[in-house]
Design an enzyme around this catalytic site. Structure first.
Site, PDB file in Angstrom:
ATOM      1  CG  ASN A   3      32.902  -8.874 -26.383  1.00 25.47           C
ATOM      2  OD1 ASN A   3      32.005  -8.450 -27.178  1.00 25.47           O
ATOM      3  ND2 ASN A   3      32.376  -9.897 -25.044  1.00 25.47           N
ATOM      4  CE1 TYR A  33      32.876  -3.559 -21.527  1.00 30.11           C
ATOM      5  CE2 TYR A  33      33.816  -5.661 -22.429  1.00 30.11           C
ATOM      6  CZ  TYR A  33      32.878  -4.889 -22.088  1.00 30.11           C
ATOM      7  OH  TYR A  33      31.392  -5.556 -22.259  1.00 30.11           O
TER       8      TYR A  33
HETATM    9  O1  IFM Z   1      29.660  -8.073 -18.059  1.00 30.39           O
HETATM   10  C1  IFM Z   1      30.597  -8.567 -18.831  1.00 30.39           C
HETATM   11  C2  IFM Z   1      30.086  -9.493 -19.775  1.00 30.39           C
HETATM   12  O2  IFM Z   1      29.333 -10.491 -19.326  1.00 30.39           O
HETATM   13  C3  IFM Z   1      31.071 -10.055 -20.486  1.00 30.39           C
HETATM   14  N1  IFM Z   1      31.997  -9.067 -21.122  1.00 30.39           N
HETATM   15  C4  IFM Z   1      32.549  -8.147 -20.065  1.00 30.39           C
HETATM   16  C5  IFM Z   1      31.446  -7.489 -19.390  1.00 30.39           C
HETATM   17  C6  IFM Z   1      31.849  -6.401 -18.306  1.00 30.39           C
HETATM   18  O3  IFM Z   1      32.739  -7.145 -17.422  1.00 30.39           O
END
Ligand code: IFM
Length: 447
Positions: A293, A295
């Site tokens: 994940n 970001y």
């Molecule tokens: O919404 C969250 C998700 O539940 C887990 N990863 C990050 C996302 C955005 O903050």
């Protein structure tokens, strides 16, 4: 400019999580989760928002699957709510909870969409928190038993399984920083929670292996970011290394290599959890893939405060999302390379990537140009990673639709589909139409 094509079997997907979209948290015999309790505690979430209704997906799942089919999704990543399946967290199974996920899985398969199940995306049964939650070592078996119950029902149909979503977030933010459920501020409990979560992952992998058909793939999902020092000073470099070690390596290395990074134990040794003989082997069960994940990145400065004596600073002039996260697409390439270097034999998936921006509906239309551009730039980095030899097999955008963003409640919108919470209308944003084209041509402009 021509289209950068992705491998033919590339899985373009979207991700969600149970508490963030389902609503009806206590329906049909489900028990309360820690997020149900936490969000109902005054002062914990923006505007006192809760997941009581969320996107009402628990009742609207048919329409949502139809929407996914129209988008052309090849895969859909969702999580199972542990307290729907086991209201007390252990013991008696609630068949209605399993029925819900079975119907969803069957509808996805019928629509030609591959399900990727996450067993734990933060909604721990409240009854288990009463026993200490992730800080109680017993959770290793509770989680293993739960994984087994789910795999018994869905194992024959779900090809892709992940055990935990972002163990750093739910242990450190939930038990050390107190901003997420269960809202504790206890470093000792948090590090125990970390170790137990990793053990529980290993236990679930072992149980799933005996139940899934040989084609079933098992992985785990980490939140990972490169952490760059804010300056060339030795202090900032050391601070960035501490953050990289505790936020990334302390979770990745035990799972992939069967050891904690030496620096983690040096920095936090005074609070380090008891590691029993055989624990590291149990954690490092062979897996098939790692979910990343991604970001943003961290720019790290030394400080005298906090358990890591480090803090993130802003990059002046850079673009930021509504979460206050820097838009930094190169970080995706960097982190995929890093994970690949840790385990060259494993497949990778981007299991979450996306951005919250302020969205407005005008004449029934959401022109979310910034989100589209964010995704475009990140897809190009993923493409570059594949070209360089990273075995990236799929990409799940976060998120299919706007949803409950934890302590931020409904104030942050990550979806490519807008949710009008008053009417539950789903309105496709510009990025959804664009993503539909990306999937159809299996590529993005830019090569
Ligand atoms: O919404 C969250 C998700 O539940 C887990 N990863 C990050 C996302 C955005 O903050």
């Amino acid at each position: 400019m021509s289209v950068c094509h992705f491998p033919e079997s590339f899985l373009w997907g979207a991700a969600t999580a149970s508490y963030q979209i389902e609503g009806s948290p206590l329906a049909d015999g489900a028990g309360p989760s820690i997020w149900h309790r936490f969000s109902h505690t005054p002062g914990t979430t923006a505007n006192g928002d809760t997941g009581d209704v969320a996107c009402d997906h628990y009742r609207r799942w048919r329409e949502d699957v139809a929407m996914m089919r129209e988008l052309g999704l090849k895969a859909y990543r969702f999580s199972i709510s542990w307290p729907r399946v086991l209201p007390e967290g252990k013991g008696a199974v609630n068949p209605a909870g399993l029925d819900f996920y079975e119907r969803l899985v069957d509808a996805l398969l019928e629509a030609g969409i591959q399900p990727m199940v996450t067993l734990y995306h933060w909604d721990l049964p409240g009854a288990l928190q009463d026993l200490g939650g992730w800080a109680n070592r017993e959770i290793v078996n509770w989680f293993g038993d739960y994984a087994q119950v789910v795999a018994h029902r869905l194992g024959d149909r779900v090809p892709l399984w992940t055990t935990l979503n972002e163990p750093w977030v739910f242990t450190i933010i939930g038990y050390v920083l107190g901003e997420h459920a269960p809202g504790m501020k206890d470093l000792w409990a948090g590090l125990k929670a970390m170790h137990h979560a990793l053990l529980a992952h290993g236990e679930a992998v072992a149980r799933l292996r005996t139940l899934l058909p040989s084609a079933g793939q098992i992985g785990i999902v980490f939140n990972l970011s490169p952490n760059h020092p804010a300056s060339d000073s030795e202090e900032d470099k050391a601070a960035a290394e501490r953050v990289q070690t505790m936020n990334n390596a302390a979770f990745v290395e035990p799972v992939l290599k069967g050891r904690y990074p030496a620096l983690a134990e040096r920095v936090l040794g005074y609070a380090w959890p008891p590691v029993h003989s055989g624990d590291m082997e149990r954690i490092a069960q062979p897996i098939d893939f790692v979910g990343v994940n991604y970001y943003s990145r961290g720019i790290i400065k030394h400080t005298e405060y906090g358990y890591l004596r480090a803090r993130g600073v802003a990059n002046e002039g850079a673009q930021y999302t509504e979460m206050g996260w820097e838009v930094y697409p190169d970080g995706l390439y960097e982190i995929l390379q890093w994970v690949h270097s840790q385990a060259p034999h494993l497949s990778l998936y981007v299991t979450e990537n996306g951005a919250a921006f302020r969205d407005e509906v005008h004449d029934g239309w959401v022109a979310d140009t910034q989100r589209r551009e964010y995704l475009h730039q990140h897809f190009l980095r993923a493409h570059r990673a594949i070209q360089s030899g990273v075995p990236l097999k799929g990409y799940f955008i976060w998120s299919l639709m706007d949803n409950f963003e934890w302590a931020h409640g409904y104030t942050k919108r990550f979806g490519i589909v807008y949710v009008d919470y008053a009417t539950q209308e789903r309105i496709w944003k510009d990025s959804a139409l664009w993503y539909q084209q990306v999937i159809a041509q299996n590529g993005v402009e830019g090569c």
